[in-house]
Every structure is written in C-alpha cells, then in structure tokens.
Design a protein around this motif. Sequence first.
Motif, PDB file in Angstrom:
ATOM      1  N   LEU A 114       2.348   6.027  -6.042  1.00  0.00           N
ATOM      2  CA  LEU A 114       3.257   7.277  -5.875  1.00  0.00           C
ATOM      3  C   LEU A 114       2.805   8.066  -6.962  1.00  0.00           C
ATOM      4  O   LEU A 114       2.836   7.855  -8.028  1.00  0.00           O
ATOM      5  CB  LEU A 114       4.731   6.922  -5.978  1.00  0.00           C
ATOM      6  N   TRP A 115       2.263   9.238  -6.384  1.00  0.00           N
ATOM      7  CA  TRP A 115       2.116  10.673  -7.248  1.00  0.00           C
ATOM      8  C   TRP A 115       3.034  11.577  -7.082  1.00  0.00           C
ATOM      9  O   TRP A 115       3.376  11.887  -5.717  1.00  0.00           O
ATOM     10  CB  TRP A 115       0.617  10.950  -7.226  1.00  0.00           C
ATOM     11  N   ALA A 116       3.570  12.337  -8.229  1.00  0.00           N
ATOM     12  CA  ALA A 116       4.452  13.510  -8.042  1.00  0.00           C
ATOM     13  C   ALA A 116       4.141  14.470  -9.341  1.00  0.00           C
ATOM     14  O   ALA A 116       3.596  14.102 -10.411  1.00  0.00           O
ATOM     15  CB  ALA A 116       5.763  13.173  -8.080  1.00  0.00           C
ATOM     16  N   GLY A 117       4.539  16.038  -9.106  1.00  0.00           N
ATOM     17  CA  GLY A 117       4.546  16.768  -9.899  1.00  0.00           C
ATOM     18  C   GLY A 117       3.620  17.834  -9.866  1.00  0.00           C
ATOM     19  O   GLY A 117       2.707  17.697  -8.954  1.00  0.00           O
ATOM     20  N   VAL A 118       3.423  18.717 -10.661  1.00  0.00           N
ATOM     21  CA  VAL A 118       2.671  19.727 -10.824  1.00  0.00           C
ATOM     22  C   VAL A 118       2.021  20.017 -12.178  1.00  0.00           C
ATOM     23  O   VAL A 118       2.629  20.479 -13.048  1.00  0.00           O
ATOM     24  CB  VAL A 118       3.210  21.331 -10.383  1.00  0.00           C
ATOM     25  N   PRO A 119       0.501  19.531 -12.397  1.00  0.00           N
ATOM     26  CA  PRO A 119      -0.058  18.863 -11.287  1.00  0.00           C
ATOM     27  C   PRO A 119       0.473  17.540 -11.188  1.00  0.00           C
ATOM     28  O   PRO A 119       0.967  16.861 -12.019  1.00  0.00           O
ATOM     29  CB  PRO A 119      -1.424  18.899 -12.122  1.00  0.00           C
ATOM     30  N   ALA A 120      -0.003  16.790 -10.185  1.00  0.00           N
ATOM     31  CA  ALA A 120       0.415  15.464  -9.647  1.00  0.00           C
ATOM     32  C   ALA A 120      -0.012  14.411 -10.753  1.00  0.00           C
ATOM     33  O   ALA A 120      -1.328  14.491 -11.201  1.00  0.00           O
ATOM     34  CB  ALA A 120       0.025  15.228  -8.086  1.00  0.00           C
ATOM     35  N   LYS A 121       0.810  13.570 -10.961  1.00  0.00           N
ATOM     36  CA  LYS A 121       0.409  12.254 -11.969  1.00  0.00           C
ATOM     37  C   LYS A 121       0.950  11.236 -11.320  1.00  0.00           C
ATOM     38  O   LYS A 121       1.907  11.061 -10.399  1.00  0.00           O
ATOM     39  CB  LYS A 121       1.130  12.644 -13.429  1.00  0.00           C
ATOM     40  N   PHE A 122       0.327  10.151 -11.861  1.00  0.00           N
ATOM     41  CA  PHE A 122       0.690   8.871 -11.435  1.00  0.00           C
ATOM     42  C   PHE A 122       2.245   8.517 -11.795  1.00  0.00           C
ATOM     43  O   PHE A 122       2.713   8.867 -12.945  1.00  0.00           O
ATOM     44  CB  PHE A 122      -0.093   7.586 -11.953  1.00  0.00           C
ATOM     45  N   ILE A 123       3.082   8.155 -10.827  1.00  0.00           N
ATOM     46  CA  ILE A 123       4.448   7.656 -11.261  1.00  0.00           C
ATOM     47  C   ILE A 123       4.523   6.327 -11.084  1.00  0.00           C
ATOM     48  O   ILE A 123       5.220   5.623 -12.240  1.00  0.00           O
ATOM     49  CB  ILE A 123       5.301   8.080 -10.382  1.00  0.00           C
ATOM     50  N   LYS A 124       4.113   5.484 -10.210  1.00  0.00           N
ATOM     51  CA  LYS A 124       4.233   3.928  -9.917  1.00  0.00           C
ATOM     52  C   LYS A 124       3.531   3.475  -8.854  1.00  0.00           C
ATOM     53  O   LYS A 124       3.051   4.163  -8.058  1.00  0.00           O
ATOM     54  CB  LYS A 124       5.799   3.614  -9.890  1.00  0.00           C
ATOM     55  N   LYS A 125       3.366   2.107  -9.117  1.00  0.00           N
ATOM     56  CA  LYS A 125       2.789   1.319  -7.880  1.00  0.00           C
ATOM     57  C   LYS A 125       3.893   1.061  -6.734  1.00  0.00           C
ATOM     58  O   LYS A 125       4.800   0.849  -7.344  1.00  0.00           O
ATOM     59  CB  LYS A 125       2.210  -0.050  -8.493  1.00  0.00           C
ATOM     60  N   ILE A 126       3.673   0.945  -5.757  1.00  0.00           N
ATOM     61  CA  ILE A 126       4.635   1.001  -4.721  1.00  0.00           C
ATOM     62  C   ILE A 126       4.280  -0.580  -3.936  1.00  0.00           C
ATOM     63  O   ILE A 126       2.958  -0.612  -3.467  1.00  0.00           O
ATOM     64  CB  ILE A 126       4.660   1.865  -3.381  1.00  0.00           C
ATOM     65  N   PRO A 127       5.232  -1.371  -3.579  1.00  0.00           N
ATOM     66  CA  PRO A 127       4.504  -2.637  -3.105  1.00  0.00           C
ATOM     67  C   PRO A 127       4.200  -2.395  -1.680  1.00  0.00           C
ATOM     68  O   PRO A 127       4.553  -1.558  -0.958  1.00  0.00           O
ATOM     69  CB  PRO A 127       5.979  -3.371  -3.108  1.00  0.00           C
ATOM     70  N   GLU A 128       2.997  -3.003  -1.515  1.00  0.00           N
ATOM     71  CA  GLU A 128       2.515  -2.764  -0.308  1.00  0.00           C
ATOM     72  C   GLU A 128       3.307  -2.923   0.897  1.00  0.00           C
ATOM     73  O   GLU A 128       3.339  -1.830   1.937  1.00  0.00           O
ATOM     74  CB  GLU A 128       1.192  -3.873  -0.024  1.00  0.00           C
ATOM     75  N   ALA A 129       4.072  -3.869   1.067  1.00  0.00           N
ATOM     76  CA  ALA A 129       4.931  -3.993   2.171  1.00  0.00           C
ATOM     77  C   ALA A 129       5.942  -2.698   2.299  1.00  0.00           C
ATOM     78  O   ALA A 129       6.430  -2.196   3.617  1.00  0.00           O
ATOM     79  CB  ALA A 129       5.667  -5.285   2.222  1.00  0.00           C
ATOM     80  N   GLN A 130       6.461  -2.402   1.077  1.00  0.00           N
ATOM     81  CA  GLN A 130       7.394  -1.219   1.212  1.00  0.00           C
ATOM     82  C   GLN A 130       6.534   0.104   1.738  1.00  0.00           C
ATOM     83  O   GLN A 130       7.078   1.045   2.575  1.00  0.00           O
ATOM     84  CB  GLN A 130       8.034  -0.921  -0.160  1.00  0.00           C
ATOM     85  N   SER A 131       5.516   0.175   1.062  1.00  0.00           N
ATOM     86  CA  SER A 131       4.617   1.414   1.422  1.00  0.00           C
ATOM     87  C   SER A 131       4.633   1.654   3.120  1.00  0.00           C
ATOM     88  O   SER A 131       4.685   2.605   3.663  1.00  0.00           O
ATOM     89  CB  SER A 131       3.207   1.410   0.679  1.00  0.00           C
ATOM     90  N   LYS A 132       3.871   0.414   3.347  1.00  0.00           N
ATOM     91  CA  LYS A 132       3.535   0.205   4.799  1.00  0.00           C
ATOM     92  C   LYS A 132       4.824   0.388   5.655  1.00  0.00           C
ATOM     93  O   LYS A 132       4.564   1.295   6.570  1.00  0.00           O
ATOM     94  CB  LYS A 132       2.934  -1.080   5.039  1.00  0.00           C
ATOM     95  N   GLU A 133       5.804   0.077   5.325  1.00  0.00           N
ATOM     96  CA  GLU A 133       7.001  -0.116   6.111  1.00  0.00           C
ATOM     97  C   GLU A 133       7.499   1.760   6.149  1.00  0.00           C
ATOM     98  O   GLU A 133       7.772   2.038   7.223  1.00  0.00           O
ATOM     99  CB  GLU A 133       8.040  -0.961   5.785  1.00  0.00           C
ATOM    100  N   LEU A 134       7.679   2.091   5.042  1.00  0.00           N
ATOM    101  CA  LEU A 134       7.998   3.442   5.132  1.00  0.00           C
ATOM    102  C   LEU A 134       7.220   4.419   5.697  1.00  0.00           C
ATOM    103  O   LEU A 134       7.540   5.412   6.803  1.00  0.00           O
ATOM    104  CB  LEU A 134       8.159   4.057   3.690  1.00  0.00           C
ATOM    105  N   ASN A 135       5.911   4.266   5.598  1.00  0.00           N
ATOM    106  CA  ASN A 135       4.877   5.163   6.228  1.00  0.00           C
ATOM    107  C   ASN A 135       4.641   5.021   7.515  1.00  0.00           C
ATOM    108  O   ASN A 135       4.420   5.775   8.358  1.00  0.00           O
ATOM    109  CB  ASN A 135       3.405   5.067   5.401  1.00  0.00           C
ATOM    110  N   GLN A 136       4.659   3.635   7.878  1.00  0.00           N
ATOM    111  CA  GLN A 136       4.740   3.212   9.455  1.00  0.00           C
ATOM    112  C   GLN A 136       6.163   3.994  10.510  1.00  0.00           C
ATOM    113  O   GLN A 136       5.945   4.306  11.469  1.00  0.00           O
ATOM    114  CB  GLN A 136       4.692   1.894   9.500  1.00  0.00           C
ATOM    115  N   LYS A 137       7.055   3.679   9.555  1.00  0.00           N
ATOM    116  CA  LYS A 137       8.517   4.266  10.170  1.00  0.00           C
ATOM    117  C   LYS A 137       8.226   5.718  10.547  1.00  0.00           C
ATOM    118  O   LYS A 137       8.705   6.355  11.547  1.00  0.00           O
ATOM    119  CB  LYS A 137       9.564   4.088   9.315  1.00  0.00           C
TER     120      LYS A 137
END
Length: 177
Positions: free
Chosen positions: A134-157
């Motif tokens: 997950l990246w956020a901000g101006v300019p964008a910076k690394f915020i955190k790693k997202i568990p693969e299952a969580q990322s896939k579920e959100l993006n697929q939804k």
Amino acid sequence: MALIKSVRGFTPEIGENCYLADNATIIGDVVIGKDCSIWFNAVLRGDVNSIRIGDRVNIQDGSVLHTLYQKSVVEIGNDVSVGHNVTIHGATIKDGALIGMGSTVLDHAVVGEGAIVAAGALVLSNTIIEPGSLWAGVPAKFIKKIPEAQSKELNQKIANGYLMYASWFKEEGEEQK
C-alpha cells in the motif's frame, strides 16, 4: 455512443463483452481486452504512444490515460481497477492492482501485482511499487505490506462489482462491444 477515433493510422481495438459509456473517449493506439468497462468521461488517448489494457479492467469516471511521444506507454494487466478521476501517464499497472480515486501515476512508474495506490496519491516517475503493498501520500510513499489474501479479496470484489455495474447498462441497451 462512445467516441472511438483513429489517429496516425491506429484504430482502437476493443475486446469482447466490454462496456463503453456514452461519453468515454478512446483514441488511437489503444487495445482493450475482454470484459472491461470504460466509464463516463474517461479518456484513453493513444495518440502519441500505445495503451494496452488486459481483461476485466475497469477505468472509472473521469480518468485519463496518456503517454509521452516515443518515450512511455501505458500497460495495464488483468483484473485492475482504476478509480474515479485517476491520471495514468506512461506507467505500468500489474495484475490485480487498485489505483485509488484521484491519484496520479507518472511515466515509467510500475505498480506491482496486487498493490494498492491510495486515493489522492501522487506516484512519481520511475517509482517501483512492490507487489502487495500500500502506497499513499504526495509524493506517494510505502505505508505497509498487505496480506496477499486481503489484497486479492478487496481488489477482486471491486473488479467483480464493476462487471456487475456494466451489465446494468448493457441491459438498458447502452454501447457495448
């Protein structure tokens, strides 16, 4: 009916079962895969270089995709969601990524598989966003790693939701390819 315009000898190619909103604009060297949706006021401007979009991609309202002449292209993988009012300029977005509303991704940036660019973020040129982060901000910076299952579920939804929304408009007889 969407504006589909040839330029410099390039005519956009639209895959099967795609929804194109009435005022979407698709120009030039653009290839769109199957089961995609290009929403209201979105502009895919392949006039100066190529834009390639995979399958099951949604480009939401007001987004603009463009490139640099002879210097950068836009490449978007499969199952990608591009939020409202996003600018992607000459960048690569890998499979399953989510580009949040109002964000900007600049030339030669790479958004990794399953990554999330937060709403309003500015991804500077040449930035490499690792898969599943997950990246956020101006300019964008690394915020955190997202568990693969969580990322896939959100993006697929979100991607599946846009397939459903597109079907509503198709039932009403709006433009589809």
